[in-house]
Scaffold this motif. Sequence first.
Motif, mmCIF file in Angstrom:
data_model
loop_
_atom_site.group_PDB
_atom_site.id
_atom_site.type_symbol
_atom_site.label_atom_id
_atom_site.label_comp_id
_atom_site.label_asym_id
_atom_site.label_seq_id
_atom_site.Cartn_x
_atom_site.Cartn_y
_atom_site.Cartn_z
ATOM 1 N N LEU A 73 -11.066 5.910 -3.384
ATOM 2 C CA LEU A 73 -9.832 5.909 -1.724
ATOM 3 C C LEU A 73 -9.615 7.719 -1.396
ATOM 4 N N GLU A 74 -10.561 8.604 -2.369
ATOM 5 C CA GLU A 74 -10.613 9.353 -2.346
ATOM 6 C C GLU A 74 -11.950 9.723 -1.310
ATOM 7 N N TYR A 119 0.879 -1.468 0.178
ATOM 8 C CA TYR A 119 -0.244 0.030 -0.251
ATOM 9 C C TYR A 119 1.102 1.450 -0.118
ATOM 10 N N ALA A 122 1.866 1.987 -2.930
ATOM 11 C CA ALA A 122 1.003 2.382 -4.713
ATOM 12 C C ALA A 122 0.738 4.093 -4.099
ATOM 13 N N TRP A 123 0.142 3.916 -2.837
ATOM 14 C CA TRP A 123 -0.488 5.092 -2.418
ATOM 15 C C TRP A 123 -0.263 6.321 -1.570
ATOM 16 N N MET A 124 1.216 5.776 -1.101
ATOM 17 C CA MET A 124 1.952 7.274 -0.810
ATOM 18 C C MET A 124 2.879 7.964 -1.315
ATOM 19 N N LEU A 134 -8.005 3.575 6.010
ATOM 20 C CA LEU A 134 -8.261 3.776 4.702
ATOM 21 C C LEU A 134 -7.714 2.387 4.222
ATOM 22 N N PHE A 135 -6.413 1.500 5.218
ATOM 23 C CA PHE A 135 -5.678 0.721 4.489
ATOM 24 C C PHE A 135 -6.609 -0.896 4.980
ATOM 25 N N GLU A 175 -4.058 -0.118 -9.247
ATOM 26 C CA GLU A 175 -5.101 -0.009 -9.493
ATOM 27 C C GLU A 175 -6.373 -0.338 -9.071
ATOM 28 N N ARG A 218 -8.570 5.540 -7.816
ATOM 29 C CA ARG A 218 -8.881 6.703 -7.560
ATOM 30 C C ARG A 218 -9.651 7.709 -6.632
ATOM 31 N N ARG A 268 -11.359 9.290 1.993
ATOM 32 C CA ARG A 268 -10.508 9.686 3.042
ATOM 33 C C ARG A 268 -11.755 11.329 2.762
#
Lengths: 448, 305
Positions: B200-201, B124, B127-129, B213-214, B194, B197, B204
């Motif tokens: 996740l937003e 994670y 991929a996303w940080m 989130l994770f 994949e 987005r 958030r």
Amino acid sequence: MTSASATGASPAPAAPKSRKSVTGTRRTVAALFLLPAFVLLGALVVYPIGYSLVRSFYDQSGDGFAGFDNYQALFTDDGIRTALKNNVIWVVFAPTVATALGLVFAVLTERVRWGTAFKLVVFMPMAISMLAAGIIFRLVYDQDPDKGVANAVWVGVHDTFAQSSAFPKAHPGRESPLRPAGGGAFITKEPVRTGQVVTLPLVGVAPDQMPDDAKNAVAARPEDGRITGTAWQDFTRGKGVGKLGGVDASELGYAGMKIEAVKDGKVVASTTAAGDGTFTLPAAADGAQLRLPADNFKEPYNGLDWLGPSLVTPAIIGSYVWMWAGFAMVLIAAGLAGVPRELLEAARVDGANEWQVFRRVTVPLLAPVLAVVTVTLMINVLKIFDLVFIIAPGSSQDDANVLALELYRKGFSEDQPGVASAISVFLLLLVIPVMWFNIRRLRREVRR
Amino acid sequence: MTADAGSPTGAARRPPAGTAKGKRSLGSRLAEGVSGGLVRVFLIVVGLFWLVPTIGLLLSSLRTPRDLAASGWWEVFTQPSQLTFDAYEELLKNGDITSSLVNTVLITVPATVLVVVIGSLAGYAFAWMEFPGRDWWFLGVVGLLVVPVQVALIPIAELFGEIGLFGSFLGVILFHVGFGLPFAVFLLRNFFAEIPRELLEAARLDGAGELRLFARVVMPLGGPAIASLGIFQFLWVWNDMLVALIFSDSGSQPITVALQTQVRQFGNNIDVLAPGAFISMVIPLAVFFAFQRQFVSGVMAGAVK
């Protein structure tokens, strides 16, 4: 760290980053997420690489610098050289055979309705341990054709084409008219005459080993102008020899025993004994000696010594192919599913036969998949250990040796960690091209 | 097979221009039928080739040592009365074997869970940080995919010896986790990347922090990849012999090592080895049949390992 500008921190206008953090992560949070993985990878994978590299330049006790001595041992130590040679055989044959079989299976299963069931059967061995596979194949390769299925099949095929002998242990008894003639044959001490009745008594065949068509032995009758006689087992069960040299009713004839008449070293006539052991030879045999050729007494064919010094490596490679052909098949079948059917159909309409379609269209289209499968199997084979360790019996383990096994021996039973480290660095060097290839391939993807 | 069956088909199939598919000559259809039959026979023979060794093990495990010494396992087809569970009963009374089976579970389950959890966290993050050198670090992990375990055997044996982990469960588990992580991070990072987005937003905006989130979005969405990874790692650790051979002791050895010690006297110990090997295969085979799809996708993704 400095490379960060190329990817993360400064936005490159040409490649907008779509995976920007949605939370605006602080770096400490990222560090916490990564910490466990980095600590374990660092301690268990990266550190050992460095340690092995350094260790390989020190002597076995670890105190003195040894230069390239340990690497020199790779090419001078007999055990390691055998291992190296076998590893080459493994890397050349195991991946190519497994991939070729996988390709054939993948193409052929498309044509039958139960293709999925077939794939399941061939793929299944991938799920089991190499230890279990090793035990399975120790059973398969058992030398005794009555126990090992490989030799049972092999001997069955062999005996279909080559007649086996019926009397492997037969030999003349006491006061026999026969004497050994060299090479396992027996010959009469005296020449025979027409009208004479010859007795050819032998002993030594176990009752349950006698041919099924053997009947009670009969004493032959004299015939004018011919030679007659009986070849039989001169042994009465329970009483030992009945009448020594005489045909007793309870004794069995040597059905199918071959008999040759030999005069001056040439075979002048030959015949085969009937079920009751009687035989007849024409007048041409007059004055000849009767010989029972060695064919009669050959040991029965016992199959191949699969796990003996010369066949052990091919045999173990066979078990590896059994485990991994399914892997190749599944990956190739997935690749095959992506091949446009119209291309194959177009080739057929143009008059190509199935072999040509396979050779000229299917295989070239699958080339990338075939390459990935072969390379993957090569890396896998380079490290082969369990199968050799389990299948090769102690007596032929030296002949079946491979690098990973030799590393284990040198490092953990012969107390030569320097040499073992050199072997491990050597193995690592061999996979570095693949490592580099993986990174390059991914760098393009990551940058998207 | 394709070759000799193929040429007559091809010759007969060369149609005059404009011949429709359905109107092929009798000869060509006959040839096709023959080649189809040959393909079937070939595949059946191959299938038997693949099944017979395993059947041999199973039937051997169901015979007495005396029968095993006297004749081949195929004799049970003519004398089914030879079949018996005696060897299994004996085996389950054998303390070494039963405790090693338990040890296999005690090693495999934590080694699998740890790889999944630690690999997901790192995947994670990759991929996303955002952090400096993110993609370079990731490529570094990818490079470790093909490192042979052999490189680490001697260094880690010495390391574990110094810190007292040698022979312990933890040592074996940690080794498996270390060498399972490159693949885990590689697989999960690619899968997590994949995730759309927007998902996740949205989370958030609902006020979820990074950990939430994770746990609530990324992990559930990553289910298929996590399943593949979990099965792969589970089978890998369950089936391992080499790592445990070196890092476990008689108290922590798994079934593979316990059986391995019997192999030297193969002929005499076959009544332990055959049922033992079969028991050790049951769990992986069950996992394999239950999760074929995940297994296959794990194999595909792991083709580089």
